[in-house]
Design a protein around this motif. Sequence first.
Motif, mmCIF file in Angstrom:
data_model
loop_
_atom_site.group_PDB
_atom_site.id
_atom_site.type_symbol
_atom_site.label_atom_id
_atom_site.label_comp_id
_atom_site.label_asym_id
_atom_site.label_seq_id
_atom_site.Cartn_x
_atom_site.Cartn_y
_atom_site.Cartn_z
ATOM 1 N N SER A 109 56.002 -2.207 31.389
ATOM 2 C CA SER A 109 55.810 -3.439 32.154
ATOM 3 C C SER A 109 57.068 -3.777 32.944
ATOM 4 N N ILE A 110 56.900 -4.067 34.229
ATOM 5 C CA ILE A 110 58.056 -4.456 35.034
ATOM 6 C C ILE A 110 58.325 -5.949 34.871
ATOM 7 N N GLU A 111 59.596 -6.281 34.813
ATOM 8 C CA GLU A 111 60.049 -7.667 34.901
ATOM 9 C C GLU A 111 60.790 -7.761 36.224
ATOM 10 N N ASP A 112 60.100 -8.219 37.232
ATOM 11 C CA ASP A 112 60.675 -8.137 38.572
ATOM 12 C C ASP A 112 60.129 -9.265 39.429
ATOM 13 N N GLY A 113 60.467 -9.210 40.707
ATOM 14 C CA GLY A 113 59.983 -10.184 41.663
ATOM 15 C C GLY A 113 60.954 -11.300 41.935
ATOM 16 N N MET A 114 62.196 -11.170 41.440
ATOM 17 C CA MET A 114 63.158 -12.245 41.634
ATOM 18 C C MET A 114 63.415 -12.496 43.120
ATOM 19 N N ASN A 115 63.187 -11.461 43.925
ATOM 20 C CA ASN A 115 63.381 -11.607 45.365
ATOM 21 C C ASN A 115 62.073 -11.456 46.136
ATOM 22 N N GLY A 116 60.953 -11.705 45.445
ATOM 23 C CA GLY A 116 59.678 -11.707 46.135
ATOM 24 C C GLY A 116 58.724 -10.618 45.682
ATOM 25 N N MET A 117 57.475 -10.778 46.071
ATOM 26 C CA MET A 117 56.411 -9.864 45.672
ATOM 27 C C MET A 117 56.595 -8.466 46.248
ATOM 28 N N ASP A 118 57.256 -8.357 47.396
ATOM 29 C CA ASP A 118 57.463 -7.030 47.985
ATOM 30 C C ASP A 118 58.304 -6.158 47.061
ATOM 31 N N GLU A 119 59.336 -6.735 46.463
ATOM 32 C CA GLU A 119 60.166 -5.970 45.536
ATOM 33 C C GLU A 119 59.382 -5.610 44.276
ATOM 34 N N MET A 120 58.503 -6.508 43.835
ATOM 35 C CA MET A 120 57.681 -6.200 42.678
ATOM 36 C C MET A 120 56.786 -5.001 42.979
ATOM 37 N N ALA A 121 56.196 -4.980 44.159
ATOM 38 C CA ALA A 121 55.357 -3.850 44.558
ATOM 39 C C ALA A 121 56.179 -2.564 44.634
ATOM 40 N N GLU A 122 57.412 -2.673 45.107
ATOM 41 C CA GLU A 122 58.285 -1.501 45.200
ATOM 42 C C GLU A 122 58.629 -0.978 43.806
ATOM 43 N N SER A 123 58.864 -1.876 42.865
ATOM 44 C CA SER A 123 59.154 -1.474 41.489
ATOM 45 C C SER A 123 57.949 -0.774 40.865
ATOM 46 N N LEU A 124 56.759 -1.302 41.106
ATOM 47 C CA LEU A 124 55.552 -0.684 40.574
ATOM 48 C C LEU A 124 55.348 0.713 41.149
ATOM 49 N N ALA A 125 55.605 0.866 42.445
ATOM 50 C CA ALA A 125 55.467 2.182 43.078
ATOM 51 C C ALA A 125 56.445 3.181 42.475
#
Length: 300
Positions: free
Chosen positions: A271-287
């Motif tokens: 599970s990623i804990e991300d998105g502190m700088n927005g949903m785009d970074e969360m999507a990048e982490s998932l990729a």
Amino acid sequence: MRPKIAAFPKCYLDDIAGSKTMTVFEWIEMARALDADGLEMYEGFLPSLNTEDVDRVGTAIRDAGFEMPMLCCSPDFTNPDADARKKAVEHQARMIEVSRQLGGVGTVCRVLSGQRYPDVSREDGLRWVVESIEEILPIAREHGIVLGLENHYKDGFWSYPEFAQKQDVFLELLAGIPEREFFGVQYDPSNAIVAGDDPVELLRNVADRVVSMHASDRYLTDGTTLEELRQSDGTLGYSPNLCHGVTGQGLNDYDAIFQILADHGYQGWISIEDGMNGMDEMAESLAFLRRMVEKYFPEE
């Protein structure tokens, strides 16, 4: 079976669980845009512990096309007040039931040791945590829920850091609870960095007991070193110079981490804990995680 990937909205933690300016249902709708298999939940996201409210959250997760692999709970088993510890055990027992309700059999319910109170000795703290977890293990078995002990830093709503933050204490605590079917490790490499420990070394010590994993990443701001962030007790605080970033672009060696997981046949959730700088970074982490799973867990 390949590991599955889940998302956790670290960026919206306070909005959903603290200030209540966002609902968990709003987050679930936002998450539809993400390439994730599941949505990890935090106990503070729930509108209430009423059966009807828990069911509404579970239905929303499933209707959005996700599973619920882990419920993050933060029991305080090291509280010097015996009554407070008893309440923590009772609450964690209820959270096990909620985990089953939201995710079904095999869901991970995270447990922590508790806060590192200044007046609680290592010996007392370890004893209280082992006693508390041993008390809730029969309930976990009854509901088919796996307890995942996280190498944590600090719940966002706590006054003190995690009692078992440092690797030596964490490993001693883990050794005190031999159960392996319904108890294991919720591994977080970034928290090891925050503790001043080596995430890869920690994983080598616990790989055969990992039941779930957080995949966040940290990076240092320009001109900062880890040594400069170290405090007198050898741990690291949540300094503004140590920031969350895109998974795979920070301080963690994810090639080494995934190799160890693959060598041990890991089949749990990441599970990623991300998105502190927005949903785009969360999507990048998932990729990034998708690529790593494909690389280290090729389909047969």
